[in-house]
Motif scaffolding. Structure first.
Motif, mmCIF file in Angstrom:
data_model
loop_
_atom_site.group_PDB
_atom_site.id
_atom_site.type_symbol
_atom_site.label_atom_id
_atom_site.label_comp_id
_atom_site.label_asym_id
_atom_site.label_seq_id
_atom_site.Cartn_x
_atom_site.Cartn_y
_atom_site.Cartn_z
ATOM 1 N N ALA A 53 0.824 -1.217 0.000
ATOM 2 C CA ALA A 53 0.000 0.000 0.000
ATOM 3 C C ALA A 53 0.856 1.265 0.000
ATOM 4 O O ALA A 53 0.409 2.317 -0.457
ATOM 5 N N ASP A 54 2.087 1.162 0.505
ATOM 6 C CA ASP A 54 2.962 2.330 0.590
ATOM 7 C C ASP A 54 4.033 2.344 -0.494
ATOM 8 O O ASP A 54 4.943 3.175 -0.458
ATOM 9 N N ALA A 55 3.945 1.446 -1.465
ATOM 10 C CA ALA A 55 5.019 1.280 -2.445
ATOM 11 C C ALA A 55 5.184 2.503 -3.337
ATOM 12 O O ALA A 55 4.199 3.111 -3.775
ATOM 13 N N ALA A 56 6.428 2.834 -3.609
ATOM 14 C CA ALA A 56 6.745 3.936 -4.525
ATOM 15 C C ALA A 56 6.581 3.469 -5.960
ATOM 16 O O ALA A 56 6.869 2.320 -6.294
ATOM 17 N N GLU A 57 6.123 4.377 -6.836
ATOM 18 C CA GLU A 57 5.865 4.022 -8.233
ATOM 19 C C GLU A 57 7.135 4.150 -9.076
ATOM 20 O O GLU A 57 7.883 5.119 -8.962
ATOM 21 N N LEU A 58 7.360 3.174 -9.931
ATOM 22 C CA LEU A 58 8.436 3.203 -10.913
ATOM 23 C C LEU A 58 7.849 3.599 -12.260
ATOM 24 O O LEU A 58 6.751 3.165 -12.607
ATOM 25 N N THR A 59 8.565 4.401 -13.032
ATOM 26 C CA THR A 59 8.071 4.849 -14.327
ATOM 27 C C THR A 59 8.908 4.251 -15.449
ATOM 28 O O THR A 59 10.113 4.021 -15.286
ATOM 29 N N PRO A 60 8.303 3.976 -16.610
ATOM 30 C CA PRO A 60 9.031 3.339 -17.714
ATOM 31 C C PRO A 60 10.230 4.156 -18.171
ATOM 32 O O PRO A 60 10.178 5.384 -18.225
ATOM 33 N N GLY A 61 11.327 3.466 -18.493
ATOM 34 C CA GLY A 61 12.521 4.110 -18.993
ATOM 35 C C GLY A 61 13.393 4.729 -17.921
ATOM 36 O O GLY A 61 14.393 5.376 -18.242
ATOM 37 N N SER A 62 13.042 4.527 -16.657
ATOM 38 C CA SER A 62 13.790 5.141 -15.564
ATOM 39 C C SER A 62 14.697 4.130 -14.878
ATOM 40 O O SER A 62 14.486 2.925 -14.945
ATOM 41 N N VAL A 63 15.732 4.660 -14.190
ATOM 42 C CA VAL A 63 16.664 3.859 -13.406
ATOM 43 C C VAL A 63 16.603 4.337 -11.966
ATOM 44 O O VAL A 63 16.521 5.554 -11.714
ATOM 45 N N TYR A 64 16.657 3.406 -11.029
ATOM 46 C CA TYR A 64 16.527 3.742 -9.619
ATOM 47 C C TYR A 64 17.618 3.053 -8.810
ATOM 48 O O TYR A 64 18.145 2.014 -9.208
ATOM 49 N N LYS A 65 17.930 3.645 -7.669
ATOM 50 C CA LYS A 65 18.850 3.036 -6.719
ATOM 51 C C LYS A 65 18.129 2.839 -5.399
ATOM 52 O O LYS A 65 17.467 3.742 -4.891
ATOM 53 N N SER A 66 18.258 1.636 -4.853
ATOM 54 C CA SER A 66 17.599 1.302 -3.604
ATOM 55 C C SER A 66 18.537 0.401 -2.807
ATOM 56 O O SER A 66 19.721 0.278 -3.142
ATOM 57 N N SER A 67 18.042 -0.240 -1.771
ATOM 58 C CA SER A 67 18.863 -1.153 -0.971
ATOM 59 C C SER A 67 17.948 -2.177 -0.306
ATOM 60 O O SER A 67 16.732 -1.973 -0.188
ATOM 61 N N ILE A 68 18.548 -3.287 0.136
ATOM 62 C CA ILE A 68 17.771 -4.364 0.742
ATOM 63 C C ILE A 68 18.618 -5.095 1.772
ATOM 64 O O ILE A 68 19.816 -5.317 1.571
ATOM 65 N N LYS A 69 18.000 -5.461 2.883
ATOM 66 C CA LYS A 69 18.679 -6.170 3.975
ATOM 67 C C LYS A 69 18.375 -7.664 3.889
ATOM 68 O O LYS A 69 17.449 -8.078 3.185
ATOM 69 N N PRO A 70 19.146 -8.480 4.594
ATOM 70 C CA PRO A 70 18.891 -9.931 4.573
ATOM 71 C C PRO A 70 17.454 -10.255 4.990
ATOM 72 O O PRO A 70 16.938 -9.726 5.986
ATOM 73 N N GLY A 71 16.806 -11.110 4.220
ATOM 74 C CA GLY A 71 15.460 -11.553 4.553
ATOM 75 C C GLY A 71 14.360 -10.560 4.229
ATOM 76 O O GLY A 71 13.171 -10.886 4.387
ATOM 77 N N GLU A 72 14.686 -9.380 3.754
ATOM 78 C CA GLU A 72 13.659 -8.381 3.473
ATOM 79 C C GLU A 72 12.865 -8.730 2.222
ATOM 80 O O GLU A 72 13.385 -9.327 1.274
ATOM 81 N N LYS A 73 11.600 -8.322 2.232
ATOM 82 C CA LYS A 73 10.716 -8.404 1.082
ATOM 83 C C LYS A 73 10.182 -6.999 0.834
ATOM 84 O O LYS A 73 9.374 -6.495 1.611
ATOM 85 N N LEU A 74 10.650 -6.382 -0.238
ATOM 86 C CA LEU A 74 10.339 -4.980 -0.486
ATOM 87 C C LEU A 74 9.437 -4.819 -1.701
ATOM 88 O O LEU A 74 9.633 -5.480 -2.725
ATOM 89 N N TYR A 75 8.485 -3.903 -1.559
ATOM 90 C CA TYR A 75 7.515 -3.648 -2.626
ATOM 91 C C TYR A 75 7.802 -2.325 -3.332
ATOM 92 O O TYR A 75 8.210 -1.330 -2.727
#
Length: 447
Positions: A53-75
């Protein structure tokens, strides 16, 4: 004003701009050591969320930088129509040289709001159990007359999951995300809906005539290659990135080899890892080889010619050969090799063959990243990465503009000189017949 000096400065600036283009291809190095990954500088920072419900929107043709921790499930979220095929990829970049295990990695999936999985892919370390960038993608494809839950227009979830064993490093991984859409097919085209059952699999004659070409430090700055034998080096813990244009109907064959090193004969299993990813950064396949100080090489398994209908094959390696464009090779040397062979880079040889006649694109209009252009072939011939080609184009325009400005200036000065000479030949302006002095722009009172 010295006209010659002024025009010379303009000309010199233009020449300098042109000369600035003539840099050696593929010479980009990571600023923070051999293991550093070069992220796309255009990447926007985005945070994954634990609830959709809180997920950020990705747009076509774009590049993003994010991060993830062990065991995480990110939307994350994408909005799709009911006719366009969509691809979301993630490159997982471990921070530091911490331990990873066989099953560690990421899974990327696209799901509808009822959590039905539309497509998914894994990026795992497998037998090469050392940290390095690994890529995976998920896709939502729409078939003709498809009425399934994943064919509807609307919001979809992108779920990225990290798998890490308890003995693996707990350090956060960086993520480089891309969202691209596939062009529509030409109207009236009736393409096969089954993948080819047979295709040429015999390895070609290895190319000869070695040339030097240094790899990049990320997908963004991957060095362009064409058919040939290419010499480079790779240090323990370093990943080298290359890209090869493969058009419709063409096959790619690749072999990577390490040179000998006389410092030791210590055996390292799976010391060199080679991976191939498609234009949407979907993993195609990979291979590893051991090293004991003697020359060693490994070849990717034969792959089918690029064809739209490959997507219908159950084998992921065949399915990933579904569109033309840049195919990316990454080569990593196990950091543990340094224990017995030192930190000095070891000679690396790549033998690349692209075989087959290029066929027409099945898409209507511009194919974008899912095609091979004449400019792409030029970059492969000269060895330019994407940022080098972009810089070269900008500098060429600057040079052309400088030369143009210099030409206009020289022409203007020439006209001015010619008029001045004509005035000198004609002599002073004679007085009027009435004997009054010539009008000098002042009023009679001012005189």
């Amino acid at each position: 004003m010295n006209r010659q000096r002024s025009s010379g400065r303009v000309w010199s600036a233009a020449v300098a701009a042109v000369c600035a283009v003539a840099v050696l291809p593929g010479q980009a190095e990571a600023a923070d050591g051999p293991g550093a990954y070069a992220f796309d500088p255009a990447a926007k920072t985005v945070r994954g969320t634990e609830t959709n419900a809180d997920a950020a929107e990705l747009t076509p043709g774009s590049v993003y930088k994010s991060s993830i921790k062990p065991g995480e499930k990110l939307y994350y979220r994408v909005d799709l129509d009911d006719r366009t095929d969509a691809y979301v990829s993630a490159v997982a970049v471990p921070r530091g040289a911490g331990q990873v295990a066989y099953g560690d990695g990421i899974t990327v999936s696209i799901r509808d709001l009822d959590d039905s999985r539309c497509g998914s892919g894994d990026g795992l370390f497998k037998s090469a159990e050392f940290p390095r960038p690994v890529a995976a993608y998920a896709y939502r494809t729409v078939e003709k007359d498809d009425t399934g839950p994943c064919a509807a227009a609307g919001a979809y979830n992108v779920l990225i999951e990290r798998q890490s064993k308890a003995t693996s490093s707990p350090v956060e991984w960086d993520l480089e995300l891309r969202y691209v859409t596939e062009p529509g097919l030409k109207s009236g085209d009736a393409l096969p809906t089954e993948a080819p059952e047979t295709w040429p699999s015999a390895s070609p004659t290895p190319p000869t005539g070695r040339q030097k070409r240094a790899g990049g430090s990320g997908f963004y700055e991957a060095t362009s290659l064409e058919t040939g034998e290419w010499a480079d080096t790779v240090a323990p813990g370093q990943t080298r990135f290359y890209r090869v244009p493969v058009d419709w109907g063409q096959q790619i064959f690749a072999t990577a080899g390490l040179s000998n090193n006389n410092k030791s004969t210590e055996y390292h299993g799976n010391a060199l890892s080679v991976a191939l990813d498609n234009p949407a950064l979907g993993h195609v396949g990979g291979a590893t080889t051991s090293y004991s100080g003697k020359p060693a090489s490994v070849a990717l398994d034969p792959l089918p010619p690029v064809a739209y209908q490959n997507r219908y094959d159950a084998a992921s390696a065949v399915s990933a050969m579904r569109f033309a464009g840049w195919y990316y090779l990454s080569v990593t040397l196990d950091p543990a090799v340094a224990e017995h062979y030192g930190d000095t880079p070891i000679g690396l040889t790549l033998r690349i063959t692209v075989r087959g006649k290029a066929l027409p694109s099945p898409y209507a209009g511009d194919a974008g990243i899912f095609g091979v252009s004449g400019a792409d072939r030029d970059m492969a011939r000269t060895g330019q990465s994407a940022p080098e080609a972009e810089k070269s184009g900008r500098m060429t325009m600057v040079a052309a503009g400088g030369i143009g400005a210099g030409s206009v200036l020289v022409l203007g000065l020439g006209v001015w000189t010619l008029l001045a000479r004509r005035r000198a030949v004609a002599g002073p302006t004679p007085p009027p017949a009435d004997g009054r002095p010539p009008y000098d722009g002042r009023s009679p009172q001012a005189r």
